[in-house]
Design a protein around this motif. Sequence first.
Motif, mmCIF file in Angstrom:
data_model
loop_
_atom_site.group_PDB
_atom_site.id
_atom_site.type_symbol
_atom_site.label_atom_id
_atom_site.label_comp_id
_atom_site.label_asym_id
_atom_site.label_seq_id
_atom_site.Cartn_x
_atom_site.Cartn_y
_atom_site.Cartn_z
ATOM 1 N N UNK A 1 0.839 -1.199 0.000
ATOM 2 C CA UNK A 1 0.000 0.000 0.000
ATOM 3 C C UNK A 1 0.881 1.260 0.000
ATOM 4 N N UNK A 2 0.471 2.249 -0.783
ATOM 5 C CA UNK A 2 1.202 3.521 -0.846
ATOM 6 C C UNK A 2 0.569 4.498 0.143
ATOM 7 N N UNK A 3 1.395 5.149 0.941
ATOM 8 C CA UNK A 3 0.894 6.119 1.928
ATOM 9 C C UNK A 3 1.496 7.488 1.633
ATOM 10 N N UNK A 4 0.620 8.486 1.528
ATOM 11 C CA UNK A 4 1.075 9.838 1.155
ATOM 12 C C UNK A 4 0.636 10.851 2.212
ATOM 13 N N UNK A 5 1.570 11.714 2.600
ATOM 14 C CA UNK A 5 1.242 12.853 3.465
ATOM 15 C C UNK A 5 0.891 14.030 2.560
ATOM 16 N N UNK A 6 -0.276 14.651 2.803
ATOM 17 C CA UNK A 6 -0.662 15.818 1.999
ATOM 18 C C UNK A 6 -0.681 17.052 2.895
ATOM 19 N N UNK A 7 -0.197 18.173 2.341
ATOM 20 C CA UNK A 7 -0.096 19.418 3.118
ATOM 21 C C UNK A 7 -0.826 20.530 2.379
ATOM 22 N N UNK A 8 -1.607 21.316 3.132
ATOM 23 C CA UNK A 8 -2.367 22.433 2.556
ATOM 24 C C UNK A 8 -2.057 23.699 3.364
ATOM 25 N N UNK A 9 -1.579 24.744 2.668
ATOM 26 C CA UNK A 9 -1.331 26.024 3.357
ATOM 27 C C UNK A 9 -1.519 27.176 2.377
ATOM 28 N N UNK A 10 -2.502 27.057 1.458
ATOM 29 C CA UNK A 10 -2.587 28.062 0.391
ATOM 30 C C UNK A 10 -3.099 29.408 0.877
ATOM 31 N N UNK A 11 -3.975 29.369 1.900
ATOM 32 C CA UNK A 11 -4.596 30.626 2.336
ATOM 33 C C UNK A 11 -4.517 30.742 3.858
ATOM 34 N N UNK A 12 -5.604 30.491 4.546
ATOM 35 C CA UNK A 12 -5.593 30.690 6.001
ATOM 36 C C UNK A 12 -5.957 29.436 6.788
ATOM 37 N N UNK A 70 4.045 6.730 11.220
ATOM 38 C CA UNK A 70 5.202 7.580 11.513
ATOM 39 C C UNK A 70 5.802 8.033 10.186
ATOM 40 N N UNK A 71 6.762 8.957 10.273
ATOM 41 C CA UNK A 71 7.361 9.495 9.048
ATOM 42 C C UNK A 71 7.940 8.390 8.171
ATOM 43 N N UNK A 72 8.470 7.351 8.808
ATOM 44 C CA UNK A 72 9.108 6.280 8.021
ATOM 45 C C UNK A 72 8.102 5.451 7.224
ATOM 46 N N UNK A 73 6.800 5.606 7.522
ATOM 47 C CA UNK A 73 5.770 4.872 6.764
ATOM 48 C C UNK A 73 5.411 5.570 5.452
ATOM 49 N N UNK A 74 5.876 6.812 5.281
ATOM 50 C CA UNK A 74 5.427 7.599 4.122
ATOM 51 C C UNK A 74 6.160 7.197 2.838
ATOM 52 N N UNK A 75 5.386 7.159 1.730
ATOM 53 C CA UNK A 75 5.977 6.863 0.412
ATOM 54 C C UNK A 75 6.164 8.123 -0.415
ATOM 55 N N UNK A 76 5.461 9.202 -0.057
ATOM 56 C CA UNK A 76 5.594 10.480 -0.782
ATOM 57 C C UNK A 76 5.017 11.584 0.080
ATOM 58 N N UNK A 77 5.413 12.804 -0.207
ATOM 59 C CA UNK A 77 4.822 13.955 0.471
ATOM 60 C C UNK A 77 4.324 14.932 -0.593
ATOM 61 N N UNK A 78 3.060 15.364 -0.409
ATOM 62 C CA UNK A 78 2.417 16.217 -1.413
ATOM 63 C C UNK A 78 2.045 17.546 -0.780
ATOM 64 N N UNK A 79 2.059 18.589 -1.602
ATOM 65 C CA UNK A 79 1.749 19.924 -1.075
ATOM 66 C C UNK A 79 1.119 20.771 -2.171
ATOM 67 N N UNK A 80 0.155 21.623 -1.780
ATOM 68 C CA UNK A 80 -0.451 22.545 -2.744
ATOM 69 C C UNK A 80 0.530 23.687 -2.997
#
Length: 340
Positions: A1-12, A70-80
């Motif tokens: 299974x692929x696990x991705x961390x997604x990050x959003x900080x475009x506005x407020x 945990x961080x070591x489980x992540x396969x990718x990190x995504x961000x807007x």
Amino acid sequence: MITILTIESTCDETAAAVVTDTFQVLGASLATQAALHRAFSGVVPEIAARAHLERILPVIDQALRRADRSLSDLDAVAVATTPGLANSLLIGLSAAKSLAWALDIPLIAIDHLHAHVFACRLAAQRDIYPCLGLIVSGGHTHLYDYPTPLDPVYLGGTLDDAAGEAFDKVATMLKLGFPGGPALARLAERGNDRAFDFPQSFAGDGTLRWSFSGLKTAVRYALAGQGKIDWSSVTIPDQFAADVAASFERAVCEILVEKTVLATKLTGRTRLCVGGGVAANRRLRALLESAAREEAIELLIAPPELCTDNAVMGAIAIEHYRAGRFAALDIDIHPGLVRP
Ligand code: KG4
Ligand code: ZN
């Protein structure tokens, strides 16, 4: 299974989520800044960026803990990385780059607008592409054709204010506080939506264009007359305010639906997916639903909690991952509004 961390900080909103390639949301976290911007009746870019800076790591940490990963489980990190306020975007991208580099995993750059439409994909738990997409948010009011999730074709949109921006500005005139959209919608529920015949720019002209700035001015004149105005001296009786709110909301929602139905006809798409903060509006949802019934359109609207900004819709990163579309570590942000 692929696990991705997604990050959003475009506005407020500072937000993070942990999603899988089977479209499961393992955990999510969101810190809203509404209280910090309320005194200014709008988002103050520097305050927003500094709040992101304080909150981004705790928010990521909370999303991971909620996901029991945990961080070591992540396969990718995504961000807007687009569109949005420059300094707000920079905080999210800097955090994402650092994690991708330190963990030696791919970085994925997400377009916030198309993530709003992807919220429908996540909620439906089935494929929604190809489709027509309507994005109605605080900064954008646009129509896109989506042959696939990652190759949108711009069809049309607002030439000036976004629908959400008009809601917020009219709410400020009605002294409803910030963010004004939801408060205006609540007030509109007890108003007469036929009390005022506010203008609907480009109605019936066969184009996929909107303009909400004239409508905003018409509301201002209805509330306080023409000419220079000292707003502190303007008193707005309660029922009058409700009637203005209802008539304004009807004007916005009707023209949004008219142009969206036109776009389905012009493109031949029979599936419509709607996202963005204003898609939480009950009148808009109801009008879209009845238009969809009449026109035999398959309609998906993001659930209200996924309409306003969040990191869960960043699950569009799964599509990037599958397509092998990764970003280089020297990628920049693309702030600013999308306008034709
Ligand atoms: O998508 P979003 O959270 O942020 C942007 O990407 O811009 O949208 C925020 C916008 C604000 O203008 C807010 O007033 C509006 O969505 N909004 C609403 C409602 N809920 C949020 N507008 C009308 N009715 C609502 N129920
Ligand atoms: Zn948004």
